[in-house]
Design an enzyme around this catalytic site. Structure first.
Site, PDB file in Angstrom:
ATOM      1  N   GLY A 116     -33.011 -27.353  34.613  1.00 38.93           N
ATOM      2  CA  GLY A 116     -33.681 -27.343  36.043  1.00 38.93           C
ATOM      3  C   GLY A 116     -33.511 -28.764  36.719  1.00 38.93           C
ATOM      4  O   GLY A 116     -33.931 -29.285  37.598  1.00 38.93           O
TER       5      GLY A 116
ATOM      6  N   TRP B 197     -30.044 -35.023  34.317  1.00 40.35           N
ATOM      7  CA  TRP B 197     -29.696 -36.057  35.635  1.00 40.35           C
ATOM      8  C   TRP B 197     -30.983 -36.910  35.769  1.00 40.35           C
ATOM      9  O   TRP B 197     -30.924 -38.232  35.703  1.00 40.35           O
ATOM     10  CB  TRP B 197     -29.430 -35.167  36.847  1.00 40.35           C
ATOM     11  CG  TRP B 197     -28.956 -36.327  37.839  1.00 40.35           C
ATOM     12  CD1 TRP B 197     -28.275 -37.216  37.874  1.00 40.35           C
ATOM     13  CD2 TRP B 197     -28.768 -35.887  39.212  1.00 40.35           C
ATOM     14  NE1 TRP B 197     -28.089 -37.910  39.046  1.00 40.35           N
ATOM     15  CE2 TRP B 197     -28.262 -37.084  39.952  1.00 40.35           C
ATOM     16  CE3 TRP B 197     -29.370 -34.735  39.772  1.00 40.35           C
ATOM     17  CZ2 TRP B 197     -28.079 -36.964  41.362  1.00 40.35           C
ATOM     18  CZ3 TRP B 197     -29.246 -34.774  41.235  1.00 40.35           C
ATOM     19  CH2 TRP B 197     -28.534 -35.818  42.155  1.00 40.35           C
TER      20      TRP B 197
ATOM     21  N   HIS C  30     -40.513 -29.503  28.428  1.00 42.92           N
ATOM     22  CA  HIS C  30     -40.600 -28.537  29.456  1.00 42.92           C
ATOM     23  C   HIS C  30     -41.868 -27.737  29.457  1.00 42.92           C
ATOM     24  O   HIS C  30     -42.074 -26.751  29.939  1.00 42.92           O
ATOM     25  CB  HIS C  30     -39.618 -27.569  28.855  1.00 42.92           C
ATOM     26  CG  HIS C  30     -38.424 -27.871  28.738  1.00 42.92           C
ATOM     27  ND1 HIS C  30     -37.397 -28.533  29.985  1.00 42.92           N
ATOM     28  CD2 HIS C  30     -37.139 -27.925  27.888  1.00 42.92           C
ATOM     29  CE1 HIS C  30     -36.279 -28.839  29.681  1.00 42.92           C
ATOM     30  NE2 HIS C  30     -36.148 -28.433  28.538  1.00 42.92           N
TER      31      HIS C  30
ATOM     32  N   SER D  23     -27.220 -21.429  35.828  1.00 36.21           N
ATOM     33  CA  SER D  23     -26.985 -22.561  34.767  1.00 36.21           C
ATOM     34  C   SER D  23     -27.551 -22.154  33.275  1.00 36.21           C
ATOM     35  O   SER D  23     -26.972 -22.382  32.125  1.00 36.21           O
ATOM     36  CB  SER D  23     -27.590 -23.762  35.340  1.00 36.21           C
ATOM     37  OG  SER D  23     -27.220 -24.947  34.493  1.00 36.21           O
TER      38      SER D  23
ATOM     39  N   TYR E 213     -34.103 -30.691  43.127  1.00 32.54           N
ATOM     40  CA  TYR E 213     -32.992 -31.006  42.629  1.00 32.54           C
ATOM     41  C   TYR E 213     -32.112 -30.891  43.970  1.00 32.54           C
ATOM     42  O   TYR E 213     -31.009 -31.637  44.118  1.00 32.54           O
ATOM     43  CB  TYR E 213     -32.708 -30.112  41.733  1.00 32.54           C
ATOM     44  CG  TYR E 213     -31.380 -30.150  40.987  1.00 32.54           C
ATOM     45  CD1 TYR E 213     -31.017 -30.924  39.924  1.00 32.54           C
ATOM     46  CD2 TYR E 213     -30.305 -29.466  41.485  1.00 32.54           C
ATOM     47  CE1 TYR E 213     -29.754 -30.953  39.448  1.00 32.54           C
ATOM     48  CE2 TYR E 213     -28.722 -29.436  41.078  1.00 32.54           C
ATOM     49  CZ  TYR E 213     -28.600 -30.484  39.856  1.00 32.54           C
ATOM     50  OH  TYR E 213     -27.367 -30.396  39.300  1.00 32.54           O
TER      51      TYR E 213
END
Length: 333
Positions: A78, A82, A142, A175, A233
């Protein structure tokens, strides 16, 4: 699944580090199987593999963050990598200003610089000595917000800052599909793709359901905006400079006028860009501290890749589910 090779399993998917007490708990929990046939157990509304549940319980029992510490939260695939890179670079920007060539992000994987609580630090029945870590420490998880709060509210200090990054479900799913292929070092077929999609739609996946995870942090950010920041995002990709400045202000580390004039924001964005990180030797080869190949964390990182993988029927189904689950929350994608 193509071929007969046994898939490579990360430790968090196994069941070999579970106490007798947790085994007794697991025997009383609702259970199901993931798209590969591995058992998942639902504890307080969230699905876990046995080793992951054990680690989450150990986090709740032992993790006590300091008030200057930061916890980064997300669903798998998710935007975790980054976010870790950006926050690490923001927090430590003064330290490496004079010698940017020795910046840790150039020689270490972001996941090794910002460790996962339940997948690394407390995995395998470990209890780390947090006093040995530098302050402020940046952690990652998470876990659902309510699960995390059961831990942080036991801390004697003020609540630590929590930053959550949310990515649209269709891109998170696609993803995640590519990640699982690379993670298990096994090319999976279309039938398995459809099984994984059905799991997402039912909410039966590690840390799922997606909508419960997202809504928990969304509501948390509305109720306690001083300590919980909700980032999208897609907005980070669309307006990175605005979102990084927002992130810096939330962390009480705003950019000065001089820093902005000197291009500090742009330097951080360049350092943490997917193009830069994915081309570094450290992120192309070897494994991270949690035993996962370094390169599996870097793929496209773009918005809309789901269009190349999902049928119109799949899109309609998942969109309708998410719209129904998020109705009335004020959260839209």
């Amino acid at each position: 699944m193509e071929g007969h090779q046994e898939p490579h399993l990360p430790n968090y998917m196994k069941d070999d580090k579970v106490s007798q007490e947790t085994k007794n708990l697991i025997s009383s929990l609702p259970s199901d199987k993931d798209f590969m046939g591995y058992p998942l157990y639902n504890y307080k509304g969230c699905w876990y593999y046995p080793n992951t549940l054990q680690a989450v319980l150990d986090v709740q029992n032992h993790f006590r963050p300091g008030k200057t510490d930061i916890v980064l939260a997300s669903l798998p695939k998710g935007g975790t990598t980054w976010l870790k890179s950006l926050v690490f670079a923001l927090v430590h920007r003064e330290k490496y200003q004079e010698n940017p060539q020795i910046h840790p992000l150039l020689s270490q994987n972001p996941h090794d610089l910002v460790p996962f609580l339940e997948i690394e630090l407390y995995a395998g029945r470990q209890t780390p000595d947090l006093t040995k870590f530098p302050s402020p420490m940046i952690y990652s998880t998470h876990m659902h917000l309510n699960t995390l709060r059961e831990t942080t509210t036991k801390s004697s200090s003020s609540p630590c800052k929590v930053v959550y990054v949310c990515r649209g479900i269709k891109d998170t799913f696609v993803s995640g599909w590519h990640y699982r292929n690379m993670l298990h070092r096994n090319k999976m077929d279309q039938a398995t793709f459809e099984l994984m999609f059905d799991g997402y739609c039912k909410g039966v996946l590690l840390y799922g359901p997606y909508w419960e995870h997202v809504l928990g942090y969304w509501k948390g950010s509305l109720e306690d905006g001083e300590n919980v920041l909700f980032l999208k995002y897609e907005e980070m990709l669309e307006e990175p400079r605005v979102q990084v400045k927002r992130l810096a202000e939330f962390l009480d580390r705003p950019f000065t006028e001089e820093e902005e004039k000197n291009g500090s924001v742009e330097e951080i964005l360049k350092l943490c860009s997917l193009r830069n990180l994915s081309n570094l030797e450290i992120n192309k080869n070897g494994t991270t501290k949690i035993g996962i190949d370094s390169n599996v964390f870097f793929r496209k990182g773009e918005v809309g890749d789901w269009k190349n993988h999902l049928t119109p029927q799949m899109v309609k189904k998942i969109d309708e589910i998410v719209e129904c689950k998020l109705q009335g929350s004020g959260l839209t994608f």
